[in-house]
Each structure stands twice: as structure tokens, then as C-alpha cells.
Design an enzyme around this catalytic site. Structure first.
Site, PDB file in Angstrom:
ATOM      1  N   GLU A  54       0.826  -1.207   0.000  1.00 15.39           N
ATOM      2  CA  GLU A  54       0.000   0.000   0.000  1.00 15.39           C
ATOM      3  C   GLU A  54       0.861   1.258   0.000  1.00 15.39           C
ATOM      4  OE1 GLU A  54      -2.237  -2.976   2.738  1.00 15.39           O
ATOM      5  OE2 GLU A  54      -0.185  -2.606   2.042  1.00 15.39           O
ATOM      6  N   CYS A  86      -0.867   0.421   7.540  1.00 10.83           N
ATOM      7  CA  CYS A  86      -1.253   0.733   6.162  1.00 10.83           C
ATOM      8  C   CYS A  86      -2.687   1.244   6.090  1.00 10.83           C
ATOM      9  CB  CYS A  86      -1.089  -0.495   5.285  1.00 10.83           C
ATOM     10  SG  CYS A  86       0.634  -0.915   4.953  1.00 10.83           S
ATOM     11  N   ARG A 186      11.845 -22.598  -6.687  1.00  8.91           N
ATOM     12  CA  ARG A 186      12.670 -22.256  -5.522  1.00  8.91           C
ATOM     13  C   ARG A 186      12.595 -20.760  -5.220  1.00  8.91           C
ATOM     14  NH1 ARG A 186      18.490 -25.319  -6.666  1.00  8.91           N
ATOM     15  NH2 ARG A 186      17.805 -27.472  -6.215  1.00  8.91           N
ATOM     16  N   GLU A 296      12.850 -30.640  -1.198  1.00  7.67           N
ATOM     17  CA  GLU A 296      13.284 -31.437  -2.340  1.00  7.67           C
ATOM     18  C   GLU A 296      13.777 -32.827  -1.928  1.00  7.67           C
ATOM     19  OE1 GLU A 296      15.323 -29.508  -5.548  1.00  7.67           O
ATOM     20  OE2 GLU A 296      14.950 -27.520  -4.738  1.00  7.67           O
TER      21      GLU A 296
END
Length: 366
Positions: A54, A86, A186, A296
Site C-alpha cells: 500500500e 497501512c 525455488r 526437495e
């Protein structure tokens, strides 16, 4: 909710995705400021989590923000942190209407941002493209609600589900095209995680390469005994790209001292059946601020996460080759005797990547 609202919210969501993997522990938010049918400001959460989306969009809009509509992919924050709220920034800028996708589950916000806006006379619309926003912010929401990061388990294997031959050869089962897609995945996660066996067998760097990323993901290795090579790629680059070693309660003192000297962070975790407890592992990573983890493997770590029902998304790259039963399976033993106990996922995407097949499966809605 109008088609116009949906169109601008879709843009805000796409902008927010640019920050994934770079702004943890903050959410990757997108914001679009529109006045008289014209976009006057765009922003997304910047690397490190600040400035917020914002703030960036309002700065770009300047005086044109007065009387405008702001589309924000997550409820504007309402608390004072390192920066002012914000929600207050939107009020001070004179924004007339705020359209948001979903409420922030952080207890410091959780509806308070919307309340602040409405109390100041700002028209607030919520729930626009909420399902898409929930997927985009899944990491942040999982951490604030469950204390752990969102987990994507990636497996690259042969047609018969093997990740290496009986002699340990694994480079390469899938294609260069698939590996490039993996690097992009990744980059959208806060951390890449592997087990100690994979770190020893493959000596991976676990970095994002050839994509020009400004911030590398944290490299996480799960190793009860810290038995990860001190002369490998992870060790050599630990001072440049973060390495976190998640270990058991009694690591070897000399290895611990050596890894700390190389710049690695050591994170003690509880044990379960003589192995690192996957639930405690993820809680520890959540406490460190991680919201999205890209696992992984290897096979033992994959099995432990699946058995504990801690995998939120499965990503599978399948190559058109067969290795046979003597090869290393992609997923280790899970101790299942009944099919009803096997974890199931919903298929959300299938596509061809070079000569391979990519499938994405997600945890069913509960």
C-alpha cells in the site's frame, strides 16, 4: 462485487506474487490504486518485507490517491510495527474505497484494519477473489494460524517412482527444462529444504541459478547428527547464502562449532522415534519467520512429512524412464497397512515440460 473489482483484484494478486520468497515473514501483498477508471498507483511488498504494498502504491499515486479506490490482496495492517499501519496510510491519503480479498489472520490485525477504515468513513468491500488470495497467501496464513510454514514437496523421479539407481546415480533423471522450472519454484519460496542423506549424496548448492534473482532462499538441511560434509557446496557458500541446520538435541560439539564458524545457523529440534520430529521441525522454522518451504527430499524426509500430514502441495516431475525396484524410491517407508490411511491430494495442474510431465497436487479443502 463487480467484474471491474475482479479485474483490478486479479492485477493486485499478480503484483503480490512478485514478492513471494523475498518478503518473509511478511505476506506478499499487492495493491492497485484506481481513480476514474485509470490506474494511478501499483505496488507490492518489497524485499525484506518493507515498504508494504500500500505504501508503494500510494507513493506512486501521490495526490491522485484522494477519492480513489485501492485494491489490496490482503487486509491492510492496523498495528504499529517498524512502519505505521497501512490502514492509516490509506485514510491519510484520502482513499474513498478499499477493496480487499481476505481478512488478515494475524491477531494484531484480524479485522481491525477494516474497522479502522470504516470508522474513518472509507467504503470497504471484502471477499473479492478470496479463493485465489487464500492460495497466494497460504504460507503467511499457515504460519499465523498453525505456527508453521506452508510446505511444498517436490519430487523428480522416473516413471516407476525412483530418484536414483541402486548405486546412487541421480543426475539427471529429468530434463534441463524441468530443472529450470524447479529453479523458478525455488525462487518463490522462502527456503529450500533437504535431508542430510540428499546433502551427502548429491552435494547440492540449493540456490536459484540463471534467473537473476536478487535474494536467494535459505538452504535448510535436516540432519540429526549434523553429519553434512564440511567441504561441500553448502559449507563453502554458507557465508554468502544462508544455511540453516536443523539437528537433534545432542549434536557433535566439534561439528556444531565448525558449522557456526562457517556462518550457518543451528536450530535444535525434538526427536520422535529417534528421528527429528517433523512437526517440531516446522514449528521451529515458523518461529524463525519462514512462511513457504520448498522441500526437495530425500525419500526419508518426504515420508516423514507425508506421514505427519504436513505436506500442503505436491509437485512431481516424471521422466519417461524406468529404473526398477532396486532403485531408490522417491518416498521412503511410511508404515501404512490400510489405503484409507494414505494421504490423498487433489490434482490441480498437469503439463508437459520438455520431455517430462509436471503434476501439481494440493491438500484437499477441509
Amino acid at each position: 462485487m463487480t467484474d471491474t473489482d475482479k479485474r483490478y483484484m486479479a492485477l493486485a494478486l499478480s503484483l503480490g506474487r512478485r514478492g513471494q520468497g523475498m518478503c518473509w515473514p511478511n505476506p506478499a501483498v499487492g495493491c492497485v490504486v484506481v481513480k476514474n477508471g485509470r490506474i494511478v498507483g501499483r505496488g507490492w511488498t518489497q524485499p525484506g518485507g518493507r515498504p508494504h504494498a500500500e505504501t508503494v502504491a500510494l507513493a506512486q499515486a501521490g495526490l491522485l490517491a484522494r477519492g480513489s479506490t485501492a485494491y489490496v490482496s490482503l487486509e491492510p495492517c492496523a498495528h504499529h510495527g517498524k512502519t505505521p499501519p497501512c490502514a492509516q496510510a490509506l485514510i491519510d491519503a484520502g482513499v474513498a474505497r478499499v477493496v480487499s480479498a481476505i481478512e488478515d489472520s494475524d491477531p494484531r490485525v484480524a479485522g481491525l484494519g477494516f474497522e479502522m477504515l470504516r470508522a474513518a468513513g472509507v467504503d470497504v468491500t471484502t471477499g473479492v477473489l478470496a479463493d485465489q488470495a487464500a492460495r497466494d497467501h497460504a504460507g503467511f496464513l499457515t504460519r499465523t494460524e498453525q505456527g508453521r510454514p506452508f510446505v511444498t514437496l517436490k519430487l523428480a523421479c522416473s516413471f516407476d517412482g525412483r530418484i536414483a539407481t541402486s548405486t546412487g546415480q541421480s543426475k539427471w533423471i529429468t530434463s534441463p527444462q524441468s530443472r529450470r522450472v524447479v529453479h523458478a519454484m525455488r525462487a518463490r519460496h522462502d527456503a529450500v529444504m533437504v535431508g542430510a542423506g540428499t546433502a551427502r549424496a548429491d552435494d547440492p548448492s540449493l540456490t536459484v541459478r540463471d534467473l537473476g534473482v536478487a535474494q536467494q532462499p535459505v538452504r535448510v538441511v535436516v540432519s540429526r547428527h549434523l553429519d553434512v560434509p564440511l567441504l561441500g557446496q553448502l559449507a563453502r557458500s554458507a557465508s554468502e547464502v544462508p544455511v540453516w541446520l536443523c539437528h537433534g538435541p545432542s549434536p557433535d560439539p566439534e561439528r556444531a562449532r565448525a558449522w557456526r564458524g562457517l556462518g550457518a545457523k543451528l536450530i535444535p529440534c525434538a526427536l520422535q522415534d529417534h528421528h527429528i520430529d517433523p512437526a517440531d521441525l516446522l514449528q521451529q522454522l515458523g518461529q524463525e519467520g519462514l512462511t513457504r518451504v520448498f522441500c526437495e527430499g530425500g525419500s526419508a524426509l518426504a515420508a516423514s512429512l507425508l506421514a505427519a500430514d504436513l505436506v500442503d502441495e505436491l509437485v512431481g516431475f516424471t521422466a519417461g524412464m524406468a529404473i526398477g525396484a532396486e532403485g531408490l524410491p522417491a518416498i521412503g517407508a511410511m508404515g501404512l497397512s490400510e489405503l484409507a490411511d494414505a494421504p490423498r491430494f487433489d490434482l490441480v495442474e498437469t503439463k508437459i515440460v520438455g520431455p517430462d510431465v509436471l503434476q501439481v497436487w494440493r491438500r484437499p479443502m477441509r
